[in-house]
Design a protein around this motif. Structure first.
Motif, PDB file in Angstrom:
ATOM      1  N   ALA A  83      85.976 -81.214  14.935  1.00  0.00           N
ATOM      2  CA  ALA A  83      86.207 -81.680  13.571  1.00  0.00           C
ATOM      3  C   ALA A  83      87.406 -82.625  13.626  1.00  0.00           C
ATOM      4  O   ALA A  83      88.494 -82.229  14.042  1.00  0.00           O
ATOM      5  N   TYR A  93      91.562 -74.349  10.982  1.00  0.00           N
ATOM      6  CA  TYR A  93      90.193 -73.844  10.891  1.00  0.00           C
ATOM      7  C   TYR A  93      90.181 -72.397  11.364  1.00  0.00           C
ATOM      8  O   TYR A  93      90.659 -72.083  12.454  1.00  0.00           O
ATOM      9  N   ARG A  94      89.633 -71.491  10.547  1.00  0.00           N
ATOM     10  CA  ARG A  94      89.561 -70.077  10.907  1.00  0.00           C
ATOM     11  C   ARG A  94      88.217 -69.807  11.569  1.00  0.00           C
ATOM     12  O   ARG A  94      87.199 -69.619  10.914  1.00  0.00           O
ATOM     13  N   SER A  95      88.229 -69.806  12.894  1.00  0.00           N
ATOM     14  CA  SER A  95      87.005 -69.648  13.675  1.00  0.00           C
ATOM     15  C   SER A  95      86.615 -68.183  13.794  1.00  0.00           C
ATOM     16  O   SER A  95      87.447 -67.347  14.152  1.00  0.00           O
ATOM     17  N   ASP A  98      92.367 -68.497  14.550  1.00  0.00           N
ATOM     18  CA  ASP A  98      92.907 -69.701  13.922  1.00  0.00           C
ATOM     19  C   ASP A  98      93.012 -70.846  14.934  1.00  0.00           C
ATOM     20  O   ASP A  98      93.654 -70.707  15.976  1.00  0.00           O
ATOM     21  N   LEU A 114      80.014 -75.009  14.919  1.00  0.00           N
ATOM     22  CA  LEU A 114      79.993 -76.108  13.952  1.00  0.00           C
ATOM     23  C   LEU A 114      78.701 -76.922  14.053  1.00  0.00           C
ATOM     24  O   LEU A 114      78.632 -78.066  13.577  1.00  0.00           O
ATOM     25  N   VAL A 133      82.029 -77.462   6.317  1.00  0.00           N
ATOM     26  CA  VAL A 133      82.851 -76.383   6.852  1.00  0.00           C
ATOM     27  C   VAL A 133      84.210 -76.431   6.160  1.00  0.00           C
ATOM     28  O   VAL A 133      84.757 -77.505   5.903  1.00  0.00           O
ATOM     29  N   GLU A 134      84.743 -75.263   5.849  1.00  0.00           N
ATOM     30  CA  GLU A 134      85.992 -75.180   5.106  1.00  0.00           C
ATOM     31  C   GLU A 134      87.189 -75.085   6.052  1.00  0.00           C
ATOM     32  O   GLU A 134      87.162 -74.336   7.031  1.00  0.00           O
ATOM     33  N   VAL A 135      88.228 -75.840   5.743  1.00  0.00           N
ATOM     34  CA  VAL A 135      89.488 -75.752   6.484  1.00  0.00           C
ATOM     35  C   VAL A 135      90.619 -75.542   5.490  1.00  0.00           C
ATOM     36  O   VAL A 135      90.506 -75.890   4.312  1.00  0.00           O
ATOM     37  N   GLU A 136      91.695 -74.941   5.968  1.00  0.00           N
ATOM     38  CA  GLU A 136      92.866 -74.727   5.136  1.00  0.00           C
ATOM     39  C   GLU A 136      93.881 -75.844   5.380  1.00  0.00           C
ATOM     40  O   GLU A 136      94.097 -76.258   6.520  1.00  0.00           O
ATOM     41  N   THR A 190      92.419 -75.737   0.165  1.00  0.00           N
ATOM     42  CA  THR A 190      91.282 -75.782   1.073  1.00  0.00           C
ATOM     43  C   THR A 190      90.546 -77.110   0.902  1.00  0.00           C
ATOM     44  O   THR A 190      90.629 -77.735  -0.164  1.00  0.00           O
ATOM     45  N   ARG A 197      86.682 -78.911   2.080  1.00  0.00           N
ATOM     46  CA  ARG A 197      85.386 -78.739   2.741  1.00  0.00           C
ATOM     47  C   ARG A 197      85.000 -80.035   3.423  1.00  0.00           C
ATOM     48  O   ARG A 197      84.732 -81.050   2.770  1.00  0.00           O
TER      49      ARG A 197
END
Length: 289
Positions: free
Chosen positions: A224, A237-239, A244, A263, A271-274, A284, A286
């Motif tokens: 990503a 990204y919380r995989s 993390d 992914l 996909v969501e990332v913080e 967050t 997306r």
């Protein structure tokens, strides 16, 4: 010496026909066979078998590359695939695969780390120079002017792997991820181009330019990467598989990658990332293509 499979993101200003180039040398293949200590019982479903199959399919009866066009990707960013050497593209996202190294290499991404490590100024300069050269020798020749003016926005290391993002302020980028532990042909992959219809992100937004899963000698890999708004300080990204995974955020760009294919459907489904902002706030985002 390296060979890189490259995904080209064409500019909205022009559309180019798919191009394919395969380099063959009888001496090289003789050398490869002589160095091959693998068992003769090959798994037809394994990565190596798939790479060989792609090489054969890409070759016409005359020994030249087949001119059959590669399928285009739909979505916000238009993609075209240029393959160098025997390669395969896996999953729904436009990420990439390259020839396996013939000696050494970081098998199964054993050295990979979820947090990038710092590099010295000399190491960073050398890595950026190698990436620029690989791109100039490959698909980058079609974006020579942009590549010439691109700066090293990101240079990071995760174990034996080096990630470089060369970028301009107008959306163009060239990405290389390389296994520096290989001894002869470097196991590497990358992308180059400008998103179609590119507009800069808002101050707290992210725009993905690379998103999905590919396969190389070490196995499946998810990536990503893209453009970050000026107020973005951190991306996480919380995989489910690796915990993390921290992106490098630098000079208006972000990039992270991890082993595995989780992914594979991110380009289509998102996909969501913080995100952490420069004022300390969080939110967050997306990612999608």
């Amino acid at each position: 010496m390296g060979r890189v499979a490259t995904v080209v993101r064409p500019s909205g200003r022009r559309q180019r026909k798919d191009r394919q180039a395969v380099t063959r040398s009888p001496d090289i293949f003789t050398m490869l066979r002589s160095l091959d200590a693998a068992d003769q019982d090959i798994d037809a479903r394994g990565a190596r078998a798939r790479i060989e199959l792609a090489r054969i399919v890409a070759t016409g009866p005359s020994g030249r590359p087949s001119r059959q066009p590669h399928p285009r990707r739909r979505g916000r960013t238009a993609w075209k695939v240029t393959l160098l050497g025997g390669t395969v593209v896996a999953g729904t996202a436009a990420v990439i695969v390259a020839l396996p190294s013939i000696m050494g290499g970081d098998r199964a991404f054993a050295s990979w780390t979820p947090t990038p490590h710092a590099m010295s100024a000399k190491e960073r300069a050398n890595a950026a120079g190698r990436c620029r050269q690989v791109q100039e020798d490959g698909a980058g020749r079609f974006d020579a002017n942009e590549l010439r003016h691109a700066d090293a926005a990101i240079v990071e290391r995760r174990g034996a792997w080096t990630t470089v993002v060369l970028a301009t302020g107008k959306g163009f980028s060239a990405t290389c991820i390389t296994d520096d532990s290989t001894h002869l042909f470097r196991d590497s992959f990358g992308s180059i181009g400008t998103p179609a219809g590119y507009t800069p992100p808002g101050p707290r937004d992210l725009v993905a330019t690379d998103l999905g899963t590919g396969i190389i000698d070490a196995g499946h890999l998810s990536i990503a990467a893209g453009i970050a708004g000026p107020e973005v300080a951190k991306v996480l990204y919380r995989s489910p598989a690796h915990g993390d995974v921290t992106a490098t955020v630098s000079r208006g760009r972000f990039a992270l990658w991890l082993p595995g294919d989780e992914l594979a459907h991110a380009a289509k489904n998102g996909v969501e990332v913080e995100v952490t902002y420069r004022d300390g706030g969080t939110g967050t985002n997306r990612l999608h293509l």
